[in-house]
Scaffold this motif. Structure first.
Motif, short mmCIF file in Angstrom:
data_model
loop_
_atom_site.label_atom_id
_atom_site.label_comp_id
_atom_site.label_asym_id
_atom_site.label_seq_id
_atom_site.Cartn_x
_atom_site.Cartn_y
_atom_site.Cartn_z
N THR A 109 -0.80 -8.93 -3.83
CA THR A 109 -0.07 -8.50 -2.47
C THR A 109 -0.73 -9.57 -1.64
O THR A 109 -1.64 -10.25 -1.96
CB THR A 109 -0.23 -6.96 -2.06
N PRO A 110 -0.23 -9.71 -0.46
CA PRO A 110 -0.91 -10.50 0.65
C PRO A 110 -2.47 -10.61 0.72
O PRO A 110 -3.03 -11.25 1.12
CB PRO A 110 -0.28 -10.34 1.89
N ASP A 111 -2.92 -9.36 0.54
CA ASP A 111 -4.12 -9.09 0.80
C ASP A 111 -5.12 -8.80 -0.52
O ASP A 111 -6.15 -8.51 -0.37
CB ASP A 111 -4.25 -7.87 1.67
N ASN A 112 -4.59 -8.74 -1.73
CA ASN A 112 -5.09 -8.19 -2.99
C ASN A 112 -5.02 -9.19 -3.99
O ASN A 112 -4.04 -9.73 -4.07
CB ASN A 112 -4.73 -6.75 -3.32
N THR A 133 -5.12 -2.08 -10.65
CA THR A 133 -4.09 -3.22 -10.97
C THR A 133 -4.52 -4.27 -10.22
O THR A 133 -4.07 -5.51 -10.26
CB THR A 133 -2.66 -2.99 -10.91
N MET A 134 -5.43 -3.97 -9.11
CA MET A 134 -5.66 -5.04 -7.91
C MET A 134 -7.20 -4.88 -7.40
O MET A 134 -7.94 -3.75 -7.83
CB MET A 134 -4.81 -4.74 -6.79
N TRP A 135 -7.64 -6.09 -6.86
CA TRP A 135 -9.09 -5.78 -6.34
C TRP A 135 -9.19 -6.66 -5.17
O TRP A 135 -8.25 -7.57 -4.84
CB TRP A 135 -10.11 -6.15 -7.39
N ARG A 136 -10.20 -6.55 -4.32
CA ARG A 136 -10.72 -7.49 -3.34
C ARG A 136 -12.14 -7.10 -2.92
O ARG A 136 -12.39 -6.10 -3.16
CB ARG A 136 -9.37 -7.10 -2.12
N LEU A 137 -12.69 -8.11 -1.97
CA LEU A 137 -13.68 -7.70 -1.45
C LEU A 137 -13.51 -7.57 0.07
O LEU A 137 -12.65 -7.93 0.82
CB LEU A 137 -14.70 -8.98 -1.31
#
Length: 238
Positions: free
Chosen positions: A172-175, A194-198
Motif C-alpha cells: 500500500t502507499p505506506d507498507n 502480509t505487510m510490514w513497516r518501520l
C-alpha cells in the motif's frame, strides 16, 4: 475612634492588574521558548507521509518574510506531496507548533513535536504527515534497507516457529509486502501477516484484517514483540 482604610482601586481593577502582571512575567519566558524552538528548527528537514513512501526536503531559514520566515522546497516536492505547492513560509505558533503556511499566513499544515526531532501534523481527508531531521530520516531509510531479507521468528527458548521474508515491494502507499514461509506455527499462521513497516523505531507486522504485531529492537540487535510476555517472540536475521 476607628478609621477605615479605603482602597484606591476597585476590586475588579486589582484582579485585572494582577492578571496583567502575570502575563507580563510570562512574556519573556514565552519569547525565550519560541526563540529556542526557532533555532532548533533551522536547517534541513524531511516532510513525508507517515511511513515515508512520499518525501520532500524542506530547508527552514532564518530570513524574515511578511508572514513568517523563509523556506526552500526541493523541486520534487510538488510531485511527491502536491499540497506543498501552497507553502510559502514557516512560523512558530504558540509554544510548540511549527506552521508551514501559504503566502497569506494561513496554515497549510501545523505540526507539533511528538518525539525529539520528530513533528507530526494532520491534513483533513489526507492523513498524518511527519517532519523530521533530514539526517535522522535518511538514517531511517538506511535502516529500512537493512531490514529487507529473510528472518526467523523464535520463542524465548530459541525454538524457531516461522520463517518470513520482508521485501521492499510496496503493498500500500505506506507498507511493504511480507511473505511467510511454509510450516509456520499455528499462532503465526493464524495471524497471517502480509505487510510490514518501520514506525518510530518499531517494526510493525500487519495482517489483512488490520491486526498488528509490534516488535522493538533490544540490546542484542534482535526484535522482540511488545508488550513483552513470559514466552516472548523474537525476530532474528537469518
Amino acid at each position: 475612634m476607628s478609621t477605615r482604610r479605603c482602597s484606591l482601586w476597585p476590586a475588579g481593577a486589582v484582579v485585572v492588574a494582577a492578571m496583567a502582571a502575570l502575563l507580563i512575567g510570562e512574556m519573556p519566558a514565552r519569547a525565550q521558548d519560541t526563540s529556542a524552538m526557532k533555532k532548533q528548527m533551522l536547517g534541513q528537514w524531511e516532510l513525508s507521509t507517515a511511513e515515508r513512501s512520499k518525501t520532500c526536503v524542506v530547508t527552514l531559514k532564518n530570513d524574515s518574510t511578511a508572514q513568517g520566515f523563509r523556506l526552500e522546497l526541493e523541486p520534487t516536492c510538488a510531485a511527491a506531496l502536491p499540497f506543498t505547492k501552497e507553502i510559502a513560509a514557516w512560523s512558530i505558533k504558540g509554544l510548540d507548533i511549527v506552521r508551514l503556511q501559504d503566502a497569506a499566513g494561513q496554515s497549510v499544515i501545523d505540526l507539533t513535536e511528538v518525539e525529539s526531532g520528530i513533528l507530526e501534523g494532520l491534513r483533513s481527508g489526507e492523513g498524518i504527515y511527519i517532519l523530521q531531521n533530514l539526517i535522522a530520516a535518511r538514517s531511517l531509510a538506511k535502516s529500512m534497507d537493512q531490514m529487507i531479507g529473510d528472518w526467523s521468528m523464535v520463542r524465548g527458548n530459541g525454538q524457531s516457529i516461522c520463517g518470513l521474508t520482508l521485501t521492499n515491494n510496496e503493498a500500500t502507499p505506506d507498507n511493504f509486502q511480507l511473505f511467510l514461509k511454509p510450516r509456520c506455527d499455528p499462532a503465526v499462521a493464524g495471524f497471517a501477516p502480509t505487510m510490514w513497516r518501520l514506525e518510530r523505531g518499531a517494526l510493525l507486522l500487519m495482517a489483512a484484517n488490520g491486526a498488528v504485531w509490534r516488535f522493538e529492537a533490544d540490546d542484542n540487535a534482535q526484535w522482540r514483540r511488545t508488550p513483552d510476555t513470559v514466552d516472548p517472540l523474537i525476530l532474528l536475521r537469518q
